[in-house]
Enzyme design. Structure first.
Site, PDB file in Angstrom:
ATOM      1  N   ASP A 125     -10.800  -2.988  -0.391  1.00 18.23           N
ATOM      2  CA  ASP A 125      -9.921  -2.064  -1.120  1.00 18.23           C
ATOM      3  C   ASP A 125      -8.524  -2.671  -1.263  1.00 18.23           C
ATOM      4  O   ASP A 125      -7.846  -2.934  -0.267  1.00 18.23           O
ATOM      5  CB  ASP A 125      -9.887  -0.754  -0.310  1.00 18.23           C
ATOM      6  CG  ASP A 125      -9.301   0.406  -1.082  1.00 18.23           C
ATOM      7  OD1 ASP A 125      -8.751   0.177  -2.171  1.00 18.23           O
ATOM      8  OD2 ASP A 125      -9.394   1.535  -0.579  1.00 18.23           O
ATOM      9  N   GLY A 185     -10.157  -0.219 -10.943  1.00 17.79           N
ATOM     10  CA  GLY A 185     -10.406  -0.564 -12.343  1.00 17.79           C
ATOM     11  C   GLY A 185      -9.280  -1.339 -13.004  1.00 17.79           C
ATOM     12  O   GLY A 185      -9.312  -1.582 -14.221  1.00 17.79           O
ATOM     13  N   ASP A 186      -8.272  -1.750 -12.217  1.00 23.05           N
ATOM     14  CA  ASP A 186      -7.128  -2.462 -12.806  1.00 23.05           C
ATOM     15  C   ASP A 186      -7.560  -3.767 -13.480  1.00 23.05           C
ATOM     16  O   ASP A 186      -8.530  -4.401 -13.077  1.00 23.05           O
ATOM     17  CB  ASP A 186      -6.098  -2.808 -11.717  1.00 23.05           C
ATOM     18  CG  ASP A 186      -5.397  -1.563 -11.193  1.00 23.05           C
ATOM     19  OD1 ASP A 186      -5.628  -0.471 -11.747  1.00 23.05           O
ATOM     20  OD2 ASP A 186      -4.636  -1.691 -10.218  1.00 23.05           O
ATOM     21  N   ASP A 202      -9.518   7.387  -7.503  1.00 24.76           N
ATOM     22  CA  ASP A 202     -10.399   8.165  -6.632  1.00 24.76           C
ATOM     23  C   ASP A 202     -10.935   9.434  -7.288  1.00 24.76           C
ATOM     24  O   ASP A 202     -10.209  10.161  -7.977  1.00 24.76           O
ATOM     25  CB  ASP A 202      -9.650   8.574  -5.357  1.00 24.76           C
ATOM     26  CG  ASP A 202      -9.375   7.373  -4.462  1.00 24.76           C
ATOM     27  OD1 ASP A 202      -9.552   6.232  -4.921  1.00 24.76           O
ATOM     28  OD2 ASP A 202      -8.969   7.595  -3.307  1.00 24.76           O
TER      29      ASP A 202
END
Ligand code: GLA
Length: 400
Positions: free
Chosen positions: A157, A204-205, A225
């Site tokens: 993450d 998703g960047d 999220d």
């Protein structure tokens, strides 16, 4: 002359060997040398329901319930510990679990003894999203620790790594730092020799779907999220249009974990959640408390025909076929050439929807089955009309 051609031969062999090496290490879709996640991973993750309240007892109870509820037999495998397990590092830099997880290896053994697999969580940054120790600068050590514990799945993450990316002098340089950070952990995981599913979480960047597979991702979050509300679930699920071509066996788009069973949506809304995720070939990570499920929740999570759509062996993600205001039709082509068709009503009252099977590419009569109602609709020509409940779905499996 002879010396010259043998030099040429040696140079050519070296060139071919390096090309072969490059091909092997850069093969997209594999975090490891062995293929994992041939179909979208199925399992459970602690975050949505337990957040920081996850501990050894919770994980054991979820593993037990995954078996006793029938979820394991329906295909759910991974029991994944999300953030807040990390204690910190010892003088040698080795990561340790905190007091909530007294013996990670024993816990992994327990989960494995149930015929299940176990996942863990970290960040490429110095800190995780909840402020615990991340893997920054310790990637090889952490991967080796996970492998020694018997870990089968890593969610990685971005979190705090975004602070480091702020030092880049251009967006392109920041992107390269991020991609490199994911590649560093991919290589660390590969070095362990243990097949470990590699899950990217960076919301998703930078169009992650374009580069994640070649950086070793088996799945990558395409969004921020989820939460247990219809508006958020629908915004994420219906927002996945256009991403289908980036997914396939061992490399999946991940619209985030399931909220089914957490109580914030009604039956029709949870059916929409499950149907969309199945049409999207999405990973199915339950996010509820498996040890306290109603029969309705078990039925939602274990519906065999819905799971068969999600897990279809062709691994072709579906997409949006049409949208007319709040009425959307999504279609996924399956390995046996049948099509899964979702008629979705995003409106807050019932709506009459219709689908023309000819527009979906069917030529003659079709056989259709209403999946959630487990009902054969028989043979029909051309158009099917049906009333779809508020925020609900009619999910069909249609065969020529
Ligand atoms: C981020 C992720 C979540 C969860 C939390 C844990 O928000 O997107 O899925 O892992 O961090 O801190």
């Amino acid at each position: 002359m002879i010396a010259h051609s043998s030099q040429k031969f040696a140079a050519m062999s070296l060139f071919l060997a390096s090309m072969l090496f490059l091909l092997l290490v850069s093969r997209p879709g594999y975090a490891q040398s062995k293929a994992v996640a041939a179909t979208p991973p199925m399992g459970w993750n602690s975050w949505n329901h337990f957040a920081e309240k996850v501990n050894d007892a919770v994980i054991r109870a979820q593993a037990d319930a995954m078996v006793s509820s029938g979820m394991r037999d329906a295909g759910y495998v991974y029991v994944n510990i999300d953030d807040t397990w990390e204690a910190g590092r010892d003088a040698q830099g080795v990561i340790h679990a905190n007091s909530k997880f007294p013996d990670m290896k024993a816990l992994a053994d327990y989960v494995h003894s149930k015929g299940l697999k176990i996942g863990i969580y970290s960040s490429p940054g110095p800190k995780t999203c909840a402020g615990f120790a991340g893997s920054y600068g310790h990637e090889d050590q952490d991967a080796a620790t996970y492998a020694a514990w018997g870990i089968d799945y890593l969610k990685y993450d971005l979190c705090d790594f975004r602070e480091i990316m702020k030092h880049a002098d251009s967006p392109a340089a920041a992107n390269k730092m991020m991609v490199d950070a994911y590649i560093t952990m991919r290589d660390a995981l590969r070095k362990t020799g243990r097949p470990i599913v590699y899950s990217f979480c960076q919301y998703g960047d930078d169009a992650v779907w374009r580069w994640a597979a070649s950086a070793g991702g088996n799945l990558w979050r395409t969004t921020g999220d989820i939460n247990d509300t219809y508006p958020r679930m629908a915004a994420i699920g219906f927002g996945q249009a256009g991403l289908a071509k980036f997914a396939g066996p061992s490399h999946w788009n991940d619209p985030d974990m399931l909220e089914i069973g957490n109580g914030g949506m009604n039956l029709d809304e949870y059916r929409t959640h499950m149907s969309l995720w199945a049409l999207l070939a999405a990973p199915l990570l339950a996010g509820n408390d498996l040890s306290a499920m109603s029969p309705e929740t078990v039925a939602l999570l274990t519906n065999k025909e819905v799971l068969a759509i999600d897990q279809d062996s062709a691994g072709k993600q579906g997409g949006r076929f049409s949208a007319e205001g709040p009425m959307e039709i999504w279609v996924r082509t399956l390995a046996d050439s049948s099509k899964a068709v979702g008629l979705f009503n995003r409106h807050s009252g019932p709506m009459d929807l219709q689908v023309d099977f000819r527009e979906l590419g069917f030529k003659g009569a079709v056989k259709a089955r209403d999946v959630w109602n487990a009902k054969d609709l028989g043979s029909m020509q051309a158009i099917y009309k049906v009333q779809v409940p508020a925020h609900g779905v009619v999910l069909l499996r249609v065969t020529e």
